[in-house]
Design a protein around this motif. Structure first.
Motif, PDB file in Angstrom:
ATOM      1  N   ASP A 239       0.877  -1.176   0.000  1.00 59.61           N
ATOM      2  CA  ASP A 239       0.000   0.000   0.000  1.00 59.61           C
ATOM      3  C   ASP A 239       0.912   1.223   0.000  1.00 59.61           C
ATOM      4  O   ASP A 239       2.062   1.148   0.452  1.00 59.61           O
ATOM      5  N   LEU A 240       0.389   2.319  -0.499  1.00 58.23           N
ATOM      6  CA  LEU A 240       1.160   3.562  -0.474  1.00 58.23           C
ATOM      7  C   LEU A 240       0.274   4.690   0.060  1.00 58.23           C
ATOM      8  O   LEU A 240      -0.897   4.778  -0.316  1.00 58.23           O
ATOM      9  N   GLY A 241       0.850   5.530   0.919  1.00 63.04           N
ATOM     10  CA  GLY A 241       0.106   6.661   1.483  1.00 63.04           C
ATOM     11  C   GLY A 241       0.776   7.974   1.106  1.00 63.04           C
ATOM     12  O   GLY A 241       1.992   8.123   1.247  1.00 63.04           O
ATOM     13  N   ILE A 242      -0.045   8.900   0.604  1.00 63.50           N
ATOM     14  CA  ILE A 242       0.500  10.157   0.080  1.00 63.50           C
ATOM     15  C   ILE A 242      -0.217  11.353   0.684  1.00 63.50           C
ATOM     16  O   ILE A 242      -1.444  11.359   0.794  1.00 63.50           O
ATOM     17  N   ASN A 243       0.544  12.368   1.068  1.00 65.80           N
ATOM     18  CA  ASN A 243      -0.040  13.639   1.495  1.00 65.80           C
ATOM     19  C   ASN A 243       0.445  14.751   0.583  1.00 65.80           C
ATOM     20  O   ASN A 243       1.514  14.662  -0.005  1.00 65.80           O
ATOM     21  N   ARG A 244      -0.359  15.794   0.503  1.00 64.85           N
ATOM     22  CA  ARG A 244       0.013  16.956  -0.309  1.00 64.85           C
ATOM     23  C   ARG A 244       0.028  18.195   0.583  1.00 64.85           C
ATOM     24  O   ARG A 244      -0.840  18.339   1.436  1.00 64.85           O
ATOM     25  N   THR A 245       1.002  19.048   0.350  1.00 66.87           N
ATOM     26  CA  THR A 245       1.046  20.302   1.110  1.00 66.87           C
ATOM     27  C   THR A 245       0.981  21.469   0.149  1.00 66.87           C
ATOM     28  O   THR A 245       1.498  21.390  -0.962  1.00 66.87           O
ATOM     29  N   GLU A 246       0.351  22.527   0.618  1.00 66.98           N
ATOM     30  CA  GLU A 246       0.328  23.757  -0.175  1.00 66.98           C
ATOM     31  C   GLU A 246       1.583  24.552   0.172  1.00 66.98           C
ATOM     32  O   GLU A 246       1.857  24.797   1.341  1.00 66.98           O
ATOM     33  N   VAL A 247       2.334  24.941  -0.853  1.00 67.44           N
ATOM     34  CA  VAL A 247       3.546  25.735  -0.620  1.00 67.44           C
ATOM     35  C   VAL A 247       3.318  27.124  -1.209  1.00 67.44           C
ATOM     36  O   VAL A 247       3.003  27.258  -2.400  1.00 67.44           O
ATOM     37  N   ASN A 248       3.424  28.139  -0.374  1.00 70.42           N
ATOM     38  CA  ASN A 248       3.199  29.515  -0.845  1.00 70.42           C
ATOM     39  C   ASN A 248       4.301  29.934  -1.797  1.00 70.42           C
ATOM     40  O   ASN A 248       5.471  29.616  -1.591  1.00 70.42           O
ATOM     41  N   ILE A 249       3.926  30.688  -2.825  1.00 72.66           N
ATOM     42  CA  ILE A 249       4.922  31.195  -3.775  1.00 72.66           C
ATOM     43  C   ILE A 249       5.258  32.635  -3.393  1.00 72.66           C
ATOM     44  O   ILE A 249       4.378  33.503  -3.360  1.00 72.66           O
ATOM     45  N   ASN A 250       6.525  32.895  -3.096  1.00 72.80           N
ATOM     46  CA  ASN A 250       7.024  34.238  -2.756  1.00 72.80           C
ATOM     47  C   ASN A 250       6.155  34.955  -1.736  1.00 72.80           C
ATOM     48  O   ASN A 250       5.821  36.125  -1.918  1.00 72.80           O
TER      49      ASN A 250
END
Ligand SMILES: [Zn+2]
Length: 474
Positions: free
Chosen positions: A324-335
């Motif tokens: 199984d694979l578990g993935i998270n996503r993060t929001e990265v602010n630009i400048n």
């Protein structure tokens, strides 16, 4: 007398009548709420006072409603990127301003309560959509020292208001589940402790009883999705200090809900929970609740991930494994702006049976393969934009090479990963801690691709890859 459950059901049904339509997304700024606060000045039922300024010179405002004897204080967004409850506060202003069947209830709030709202304690943080202030200090670790301007303002207002109840309004991470369940913690409550012993006195006990009431109300709409936030004493946090100083303080953490990235449903839940709390405080109904019921609310656990893929066959050497694979996503602010891109993380590989994905797929009978790098080299992002991405995906190509690229700026909206300039791409591997880029094959046919943690279904042509990432070396 209107039953609490009927009251909240009607709020739930009629919510759209009160929703503040100028706020529809999580990312908004001080300049977006200022006209809404200005508007309140024209209404007799509100008093609006500027009580201070952030270090960046943005106003911090206090809106007061009611003439009653019980002071109630709410403050939101001391963490600049935790804006859900701020939206709900503006919905509540609309509710309080309306003229309809709820008038008897408004009259009661106004007669019994004096409600102080401080929306957006950290406007500079909101400007950058970051947790900390412009000085990069976390206000919620500054309650004891009160070095930041914003913490000083919050404490001064707290001291002048002497509230019976305080509402400390935050947002929590998407990873939390309600107990050991597979349900996201949409709302988590806490009656913060006032000492390391986590003793319960009258002040904290009343906060617990009111939480029991709010839990009971929300359970009608989101059964199994409510939890308790961890209750370690944090001597530098506001909630813990206010509890210690005699205000029954309630932490509300706005969590996550499937397919609600802008948290508009969670905002609605805040609206209902807070109005139900006002009702309960005004008629004293919370006093009948048992502290024991508070303890029964499940604790926050970290069982949620953005994407979980199960039972795929993985070949290593001449052996096959099921993983199984578990993935998270993060929001990265630009400048430091409100623009952002997503960065994925392959959190774990192996047995993920204790986790649940907001998107959760069983791919039994399928095999998984790391994404491939396309052979041709490109000269500009414009050239890349013309590519038929689906055709590349269907051949397993999830990376393309780009030369002569000075900035990453215009790469954030491409639905494929970019290998930059003269870096020499090594083979991509499936590894915890790396980005999630792979494809899923069935009977020799590629059926799904995952690019930077976003899945695309090649058979139905559905799914949205919000952005790939750019790499110097992979
Ligand atoms: Zn927070």
């Amino acid at each position: 007398m209107v039953l609490d459950s009927d009251f909240s059901k009607r709020l739930y049904q009629d919510y759209l009548m009160y929703r503040e339509n100028n706020l529809t997304k999580r990312r908004f700024k001080h300049s977006d709420i200022l006209p809404l606060i200005e508007r309140l000045k024209d209404k007799d039922i509100f008093k609006v006072n500027k009580v201070g300024e952030s270090v960046g010179g943005r106003s911090i405002n206090l809106v007061t409603y009611g003439e009653g004897e019980i002071p109630v204080f709410l403050w939101s967004q001391m963490h600049g990127d935790e804006s859900t409850a701020t939206m709900a506060i503006f919905d509540i202003f609309n509710f309080l301003s309306a003229n309809d069947d709820f008038n008897p209830c408004r009259k009661k709030f106004s007669k019994k309560l004096k409600i102080y709202f401080m929306p957006m304690v950290n406007p500079d943080g909101a400007e950058l959509f970051q947790r900390e202030t412009a000085l990069n200090i976390d206000i919620n670790r500054d309650a004891a020292r009160t070095q930041t301007t914003e913490a000083k303002v919050l404490f001064e207002v707290f001291n002048s208001v002497k509230a019976k109840f305080g509402f400390n309004l935050h947002d929590q991470d998407r990873v939390y589940s309600a107990g050991q369940s597979h349900r996201s913690a949409a709302i988590s409550f806490l009656a913060p402790p006032f000492n390391f012993n986590r003793d319960i006195n009258k002040t904290r006990g009343d906060a617990m009883k009111l939480i029991v009431k709010m839990n009971e109300i929300l359970m009608q709409f989101i059964p199994g999705h409510i939890a308790k936030y961890t209750d370690e004493f944090e001597p530098r946090a506001f909630g813990d200090n206010f509890q210690k100083l005699g205000t029954s303080t309630i932490l509300i953490e706005s969590g996550s809900w499937h397919e609600d990235p802008e948290k508009q449903f969670i905002r609605k839940l805040n609206f209902i929970a807070l109005l139900a709390a006002f009702k309960s405080i005004s008629d004293g109904s919370y006093k009948k609740n048992e502290i024991d019921s508070y303890n029964k609310i499940p604790d926050n656990q970290k069982n949620m991930m953005d994407l979980v893929i199960r039972n795929v066959k993985y070949t290593w050497g001449d052996k096959e494994y099921y993983i199984d694979l578990g993935i998270n996503r993060t929001e990265v602010n630009i400048n430091g702006s409100h623009k952002f891109y997503y960065e994925s993380m392959l959190e774990e590989i192996g047995d993920l049976s204790v986790f649940h994905g907001y998107e959760d797929y069983d791919f039994e009978g399928c095999s998984i393969h790391p994404g491939k790098i396309y052979g041709r080299e490109f000269e500009s992002p414009e050239e890349i934009k013309k590519i038929d991405f689906i055709s590349l995906y269907s051949q397993g190509y999830l990376f393309i090479k780009l030369f002569n690229q000075q900035t990453r700026e215009d790469l954030y909206n491409l639905p494929i990963n970019i290998v930059l300039n003269n870096s020499s791409p090594k083979s991509v591997v499936l590894k915890a801690g790396s980005r999630a880029n792979f494809y899923i094959e069935k009977n020799g046919q590629i059926e799904y691709v995952v690019v930077n943690g976003f899945m695309f279904n090649l058979r139905s042509k559905t799914g949205e890859i919000k952005n790939g990432l750019s790499f110097y070396d992979i």
